[in-house]
Write an enzyme that holds these catalytic residues in place. Sequence first.
Site, PDB file in Angstrom:
ATOM      1  N   HIS A  51       0.858  -1.179   0.000  1.00  0.00           N
ATOM      2  CA  HIS A  51       0.000   0.000   0.000  1.00  0.00           C
ATOM      3  C   HIS A  51       0.898   1.235   0.000  1.00  0.00           C
ATOM      4  O   HIS A  51       2.036   1.188   0.489  1.00  0.00           O
ATOM      5  CB  HIS A  51      -0.885   0.020   1.237  1.00  0.00           C
ATOM      6  CG  HIS A  51      -2.002  -0.963   1.207  1.00  0.00           C
ATOM      7  ND1 HIS A  51      -3.136  -0.800   1.953  1.00  0.00           N
ATOM      8  CD2 HIS A  51      -2.174  -2.126   0.520  1.00  0.00           C
ATOM      9  CE1 HIS A  51      -3.957  -1.808   1.739  1.00  0.00           C
ATOM     10  NE2 HIS A  51      -3.386  -2.633   0.876  1.00  0.00           N
ATOM     11  N   GLU A  53       1.005   3.902   1.791  1.00  0.00           N
ATOM     12  CA  GLU A  53       1.496   4.342   3.092  1.00  0.00           C
ATOM     13  C   GLU A  53       2.634   3.468   3.598  1.00  0.00           C
ATOM     14  O   GLU A  53       3.630   3.973   4.116  1.00  0.00           O
ATOM     15  CB  GLU A  53       0.380   4.309   4.152  1.00  0.00           C
ATOM     16  CG  GLU A  53      -0.827   5.137   3.818  1.00  0.00           C
ATOM     17  CD  GLU A  53      -1.940   4.309   3.192  1.00  0.00           C
ATOM     18  OE1 GLU A  53      -1.724   3.691   2.125  1.00  0.00           O
ATOM     19  OE2 GLU A  53      -3.042   4.287   3.772  1.00  0.00           O
ATOM     20  N   CYS A  81      -6.185   1.998   5.937  1.00  0.00           N
ATOM     21  CA  CYS A  81      -6.810   0.728   6.310  1.00  0.00           C
ATOM     22  C   CYS A  81      -6.204   0.234   7.628  1.00  0.00           C
ATOM     23  O   CYS A  81      -5.319   0.872   8.193  1.00  0.00           O
ATOM     24  CB  CYS A  81      -6.591  -0.301   5.207  1.00  0.00           C
ATOM     25  SG  CYS A  81      -4.868  -0.853   5.066  1.00  0.00           S
ATOM     26  N   CYS A  84      -2.318  -0.251   7.350  1.00  0.00           N
ATOM     27  CA  CYS A  84      -1.589   1.009   7.301  1.00  0.00           C
ATOM     28  C   CYS A  84      -1.702   1.768   8.618  1.00  0.00           C
ATOM     29  O   CYS A  84      -0.735   2.385   9.071  1.00  0.00           O
ATOM     30  CB  CYS A  84      -2.082   1.843   6.124  1.00  0.00           C
ATOM     31  SG  CYS A  84      -1.710   1.059   4.529  1.00  0.00           S
TER      32      CYS A  84
END
EC number: 3.5.4.33
Length: 156
Positions: A51, A53, A81, A84
Site C-alpha cells: 500500500h 502508506e 486501512c 496502514c
Amino acid sequence: MHEEYMKLALAEARKAEAIGEVPIGSVVVHEGQVIASSHNLRETSQNPLTHAEVIAINQASEVLGSWRLEECTLYVTLEPCVMCSGAIVMSRIPHVVYGARDPKGGTVDSLMHLLDEPRFNHRPIVTSGVMEEECSEMLKSFFKALRQRRKNQPID
C-alpha cells in the site's frame, strides 16, 4: 500548507492509476521536506503489503535510519486501512493527514478509530478531509472506468 503536500500525494496517486493500480498516493514530510513518496503497487507486485502508506513509511525509515518517525507527517489520499493504521502506530508518526474517507476499509474514522485507541502507547493527531473532493473523485472515476471495462469485456 497541508494542500501543498496533498497535491504531491495526488500526483503519486496518478502514477498508480497510470499503471492500473488503485489511485492512492502518500508522502512523508520531515522538517518541511518530503523524504518519501509512493503509490499503491499491490497489483503490480502481487503483494498485499504494498500500500502507498507502507511503502512511504519504509522509505522514510530508510532515509532517517530509524523506525521511529517521530518528527514526520504522513499525507495520504485515502483514509488508511487497518494494516496502514498499524504501521502508522508502530512507526510513531505523530501526524496523519488524509483526503477521502473510506467507508468500506478506513480504520481512522469510518469503520473504527484505530489511531485513537487509548490502549496504544502512541496516538497520532489526525487531520481529515484535506482536498477530499479531488481525492474522492479520482477514486470514483477509476472504479467507474474499471466497472465499464469489465462490462464491455466479451464473455468467453
